[in-house]
Scaffold this active site. Sequence first.
Site, PDB file in Angstrom:
ATOM      1  N   LEU A 180      16.857  -9.514  49.223  1.00  0.00           N
ATOM      2  CA  LEU A 180      16.389  -8.782  48.435  1.00  0.00           C
ATOM      3  C   LEU A 180      17.002  -7.430  47.915  1.00  0.00           C
ATOM      4  O   LEU A 180      17.794  -7.022  48.842  1.00  0.00           O
ATOM      5  CB  LEU A 180      14.874  -8.377  48.750  1.00  0.00           C
ATOM      6  CG  LEU A 180      13.884  -7.969  47.837  1.00  0.00           C
ATOM      7  CD1 LEU A 180      13.567  -8.719  46.890  1.00  0.00           C
ATOM      8  CD2 LEU A 180      12.396  -7.442  48.490  1.00  0.00           C
ATOM      9  N   ASP A 181      17.466  -7.469  46.615  1.00  0.00           N
ATOM     10  CA  ASP A 181      18.214  -6.186  46.310  1.00  0.00           C
ATOM     11  C   ASP A 181      17.677  -4.986  46.630  1.00  0.00           C
ATOM     12  O   ASP A 181      16.498  -4.740  46.698  1.00  0.00           O
ATOM     13  CB  ASP A 181      18.249  -6.439  44.656  1.00  0.00           C
ATOM     14  CG  ASP A 181      19.160  -7.680  44.073  1.00  0.00           C
ATOM     15  OD1 ASP A 181      19.880  -8.097  44.710  1.00  0.00           O
ATOM     16  OD2 ASP A 181      18.871  -7.783  42.965  1.00  0.00           O
ATOM     17  N   ALA A 182      18.704  -3.920  46.682  1.00  0.00           N
ATOM     18  CA  ALA A 182      18.394  -2.750  47.392  1.00  0.00           C
ATOM     19  C   ALA A 182      17.567  -2.024  46.113  1.00  0.00           C
ATOM     20  O   ALA A 182      16.419  -1.475  46.591  1.00  0.00           O
ATOM     21  CB  ALA A 182      19.640  -2.094  47.433  1.00  0.00           C
ATOM     22  N   SER A 219      15.067  -3.576  44.764  1.00  0.00           N
ATOM     23  CA  SER A 219      13.935  -4.231  44.554  1.00  0.00           C
ATOM     24  C   SER A 219      13.026  -4.045  45.792  1.00  0.00           C
ATOM     25  O   SER A 219      13.583  -3.554  46.902  1.00  0.00           O
ATOM     26  CB  SER A 219      14.020  -5.871  44.507  1.00  0.00           C
ATOM     27  OG  SER A 219      14.735  -6.135  43.502  1.00  0.00           O
TER      28      SER A 219
END
Length: 204
Positions: free
Chosen positions: A45-47, A49
Amino acid sequence: MSTSSLILFNKPYGVQSQFRDDSNNAHSTLAPYFTDKSLRVAGRLDATSEGLLILTNDGRVNKAITHPPKANAGHKQGKTYLVQVEGSPTSKQLSELQKGVMLKDGKTLPAEVKHVAEDELPMSLWQRDPPIRERKSVPDSWLMLTIYEGKNRQVRRMTAHVGLPCLRLIRWSVAGFELGHLAVGEFVRIHLNSERCQQLGIRD
Protein backbone atom coordinates in the site's frame (compact mmCIF):
# COMPACT_ATOMS: atom_id res chain seq x y z
CA MET A 1 -4.30 -28.62 7.07
CA SER A 2 -2.02 -26.75 9.43
CA THR A 3 -3.29 -23.54 11.00
CA SER A 4 -2.21 -20.33 9.28
CA SER A 5 -2.55 -16.79 10.54
CA LEU A 6 -2.22 -13.26 9.27
CA ILE A 7 -2.22 -9.76 10.67
CA LEU A 8 -4.66 -7.01 9.71
CA PHE A 9 -3.08 -3.59 10.22
CA ASN A 10 -4.56 -0.12 9.81
CA LYS A 11 -1.59 1.54 8.13
CA PRO A 12 -1.31 5.26 8.84
CA TYR A 13 -0.73 7.87 6.17
CA GLY A 14 2.98 8.41 5.51
CA VAL A 15 4.11 4.89 6.48
CA GLN A 16 5.85 2.75 3.86
CA SER A 17 4.81 -0.90 3.38
CA GLN A 18 8.26 -2.15 4.33
CA PHE A 19 10.42 -2.61 7.41
CA ARG A 20 13.67 -1.07 6.18
CA ASP A 21 14.04 2.48 4.92
CA ASP A 22 16.12 2.27 1.75
CA SER A 23 14.78 5.37 0.04
CA ASN A 24 16.03 8.15 2.33
CA ASN A 25 12.70 9.96 2.18
CA ALA A 26 10.50 11.54 4.82
CA HIS A 27 8.18 8.53 5.23
CA SER A 28 8.49 6.15 8.18
CA THR A 29 8.39 2.34 7.99
CA LEU A 30 6.59 -0.59 9.63
CA ALA A 31 9.49 -1.22 12.02
CA PRO A 32 8.02 0.77 14.96
CA TYR A 33 4.80 -1.29 14.82
CA PHE A 34 6.08 -4.89 14.64
CA THR A 35 8.90 -6.84 16.27
CA ASP A 36 8.30 -10.15 14.43
CA LYS A 37 11.05 -10.25 11.79
CA SER A 38 9.39 -13.16 9.95
CA LEU A 39 6.43 -11.07 8.78
CA ARG A 40 6.09 -10.13 5.12
CA VAL A 41 3.65 -7.69 3.52
CA ALA A 42 0.96 -9.36 1.39
CA GLY A 43 0.02 -6.63 -1.05
CA ARG A 44 1.75 -3.28 -0.67
CA LEU A 45 0.00 0.00 0.00
CA ASP A 46 1.55 3.31 -1.04
CA ALA A 47 2.94 5.52 1.73
CA THR A 48 0.35 8.18 0.88
CA SER A 49 -2.51 5.67 1.08
CA GLU A 50 -4.14 4.49 4.30
CA GLY A 51 -6.00 1.53 5.68
CA LEU A 52 -5.81 -2.24 5.49
CA LEU A 53 -2.38 -3.81 5.16
CA ILE A 54 -2.04 -7.58 5.53
CA LEU A 55 1.12 -9.18 6.89
CA THR A 56 1.89 -12.88 7.23
CA ASN A 57 4.79 -15.27 7.75
CA ASP A 58 3.04 -17.94 5.65
CA GLY A 59 4.20 -17.93 2.04
CA ARG A 60 1.04 -19.71 0.89
CA VAL A 61 -1.16 -16.98 2.33
CA ASN A 62 1.04 -14.31 0.79
CA LYS A 63 0.81 -15.93 -2.65
CA ALA A 64 -2.96 -16.44 -2.40
CA ILE A 65 -3.50 -12.74 -1.70
CA THR A 66 -0.93 -11.15 -3.99
CA HIS A 67 -0.77 -13.28 -7.14
CA PRO A 68 -3.03 -12.72 -10.16
CA PRO A 69 -6.00 -15.08 -10.60
CA LYS A 70 -4.29 -17.31 -13.20
CA ALA A 71 -1.48 -18.05 -10.75
CA ASN A 72 -3.90 -18.78 -7.94
CA ALA A 73 -6.19 -21.52 -9.29
CA GLY A 74 -8.68 -18.95 -10.57
CA HIS A 75 -9.49 -17.45 -7.17
CA LYS A 76 -10.09 -13.74 -7.68
CA GLN A 77 -9.05 -11.78 -4.59
CA GLY A 78 -10.76 -8.40 -4.74
CA LYS A 79 -9.51 -5.25 -3.03
CA THR A 80 -11.99 -2.56 -2.05
CA TYR A 81 -10.99 1.05 -1.57
CA LEU A 82 -12.77 4.09 -0.17
CA VAL A 83 -11.77 6.85 -2.56
CA GLN A 84 -12.32 10.54 -1.92
CA VAL A 85 -12.23 12.34 -5.27
CA GLU A 86 -12.41 15.89 -6.46
CA GLY A 87 -15.69 16.56 -8.24
CA SER A 88 -19.06 14.80 -8.46
CA PRO A 89 -19.00 11.58 -10.51
CA THR A 90 -21.33 11.25 -13.46
CA SER A 91 -22.95 8.02 -14.59
CA LYS A 92 -20.60 8.06 -17.59
CA GLN A 93 -17.51 8.28 -15.37
CA LEU A 94 -18.75 5.46 -13.15
CA SER A 95 -19.50 3.33 -16.21
CA GLU A 96 -15.98 3.87 -17.54
CA LEU A 97 -14.48 2.70 -14.25
CA GLN A 98 -16.75 -0.35 -14.21
CA LYS A 99 -15.82 -1.39 -17.74
CA GLY A 100 -12.08 -0.76 -17.31
CA VAL A 101 -9.95 2.14 -18.51
CA MET A 102 -6.87 2.22 -20.71
CA LEU A 103 -3.75 3.17 -18.75
CA LYS A 104 -0.17 3.37 -19.98
CA ASP A 105 0.47 -0.21 -18.87
CA GLY A 106 -2.72 -1.64 -20.36
CA LYS A 107 -6.47 -1.72 -19.83
CA THR A 108 -7.70 -2.40 -16.33
CA LEU A 109 -10.04 -5.29 -15.60
CA PRO A 110 -13.73 -4.51 -15.01
CA ALA A 111 -14.22 -3.01 -11.54
CA GLU A 112 -17.09 -2.58 -9.14
CA VAL A 113 -17.80 1.03 -8.20
CA LYS A 114 -20.52 3.03 -6.54
CA HIS A 115 -20.91 6.63 -5.46
CA VAL A 116 -21.66 6.86 -1.73
CA ALA A 117 -22.30 9.63 0.76
CA GLU A 118 -19.77 9.98 3.57
CA ASP A 119 -22.32 8.72 6.11
CA GLU A 120 -22.81 5.59 3.96
CA LEU A 121 -19.18 4.52 4.22
CA PRO A 122 -18.68 1.20 6.08
CA MET A 123 -16.52 2.84 8.74
CA SER A 124 -16.07 6.09 10.62
CA LEU A 125 -13.32 8.24 9.16
CA TRP A 126 -10.41 9.49 11.21
CA GLN A 127 -8.73 12.86 10.80
CA ARG A 128 -5.83 12.54 8.41
CA ASP A 129 -2.52 14.24 9.18
CA PRO A 130 -1.86 16.21 7.07
CA PRO A 131 -5.46 16.96 6.07
CA ILE A 132 -6.48 16.76 2.42
CA ARG A 133 -6.44 19.87 0.30
CA GLU A 134 -9.80 21.56 -0.04
CA ARG A 135 -11.11 23.86 -2.75
CA LYS A 136 -14.29 25.67 -1.80
CA SER A 137 -15.28 26.05 -5.45
CA VAL A 138 -14.99 22.31 -6.19
CA PRO A 139 -17.04 19.65 -4.37
CA ASP A 140 -15.60 16.30 -3.33
CA SER A 141 -17.21 12.87 -3.34
CA TRP A 142 -16.63 9.33 -2.09
CA LEU A 143 -16.48 6.17 -4.17
CA MET A 144 -16.31 2.52 -3.10
CA LEU A 145 -14.13 0.87 -5.75
CA THR A 146 -13.24 -2.83 -5.97
CA ILE A 147 -10.47 -4.01 -8.29
CA TYR A 148 -9.16 -7.51 -9.06
CA GLU A 149 -5.57 -6.75 -10.03
CA GLY A 150 -2.67 -4.71 -8.73
CA LYS A 151 -1.16 -2.27 -11.21
CA ASN A 152 1.07 0.40 -9.68
CA ARG A 153 -1.01 3.20 -8.11
CA GLN A 154 -3.93 1.77 -10.05
CA VAL A 155 -6.89 3.33 -8.24
CA ARG A 156 -5.41 6.83 -8.34
CA ARG A 157 -4.65 6.50 -12.04
CA MET A 158 -8.10 5.10 -12.82
CA THR A 159 -10.01 7.92 -11.17
CA ALA A 160 -7.68 10.56 -12.64
CA HIS A 161 -8.18 9.04 -16.10
CA VAL A 162 -11.93 9.67 -15.95
CA GLY A 163 -11.50 13.20 -14.56
CA LEU A 164 -11.86 12.52 -10.84
CA PRO A 165 -8.52 13.29 -9.12
CA CYS A 166 -7.98 11.28 -5.94
CA LEU A 167 -7.76 13.28 -2.72
CA ARG A 168 -7.67 10.44 -0.20
CA LEU A 169 -7.34 6.68 -0.57
CA ILE A 170 -8.24 4.17 2.16
CA ARG A 171 -8.11 0.41 1.57
CA TRP A 172 -11.12 -1.17 3.23
CA SER A 173 -10.82 -4.84 2.35
CA VAL A 174 -8.53 -7.43 0.74
CA ALA A 175 -9.61 -10.96 -0.23
CA GLY A 176 -12.62 -10.78 2.09
CA PHE A 177 -10.70 -9.44 5.10
CA GLU A 178 -12.00 -6.04 6.24
CA LEU A 179 -10.46 -3.18 8.17
CA GLY A 180 -13.41 -3.17 10.54
CA HIS A 181 -13.05 -0.86 13.53
CA LEU A 182 -9.26 -0.93 13.82
CA ALA A 183 -7.91 2.45 14.87
CA VAL A 184 -5.01 3.99 12.98
CA GLY A 185 -1.81 2.12 13.83
CA GLU A 186 -3.65 -0.83 15.44
CA PHE A 187 -3.52 -4.44 14.30
CA VAL A 188 -5.20 -7.77 15.01
CA ARG A 189 -4.05 -11.34 14.35
CA ILE A 190 -6.49 -13.59 12.46
CA HIS A 191 -6.24 -17.40 12.55
CA LEU A 192 -7.34 -19.15 9.36
CA ASN A 193 -9.29 -22.39 9.54
CA SER A 194 -9.32 -25.00 6.78
CA GLU A 195 -12.45 -23.57 5.15
CA ARG A 196 -11.00 -20.06 4.91
CA CYS A 197 -7.73 -21.41 3.52
CA GLN A 198 -9.64 -23.29 0.85
CA GLN A 199 -11.53 -20.11 -0.05
CA LEU A 200 -8.18 -18.43 -0.59
CA GLY A 201 -7.04 -21.30 -2.79
CA ILE A 202 -4.54 -22.65 -0.26
CA ARG A 203 -4.01 -26.40 -0.25
CA ASP A 204 -1.70 -28.67 1.74
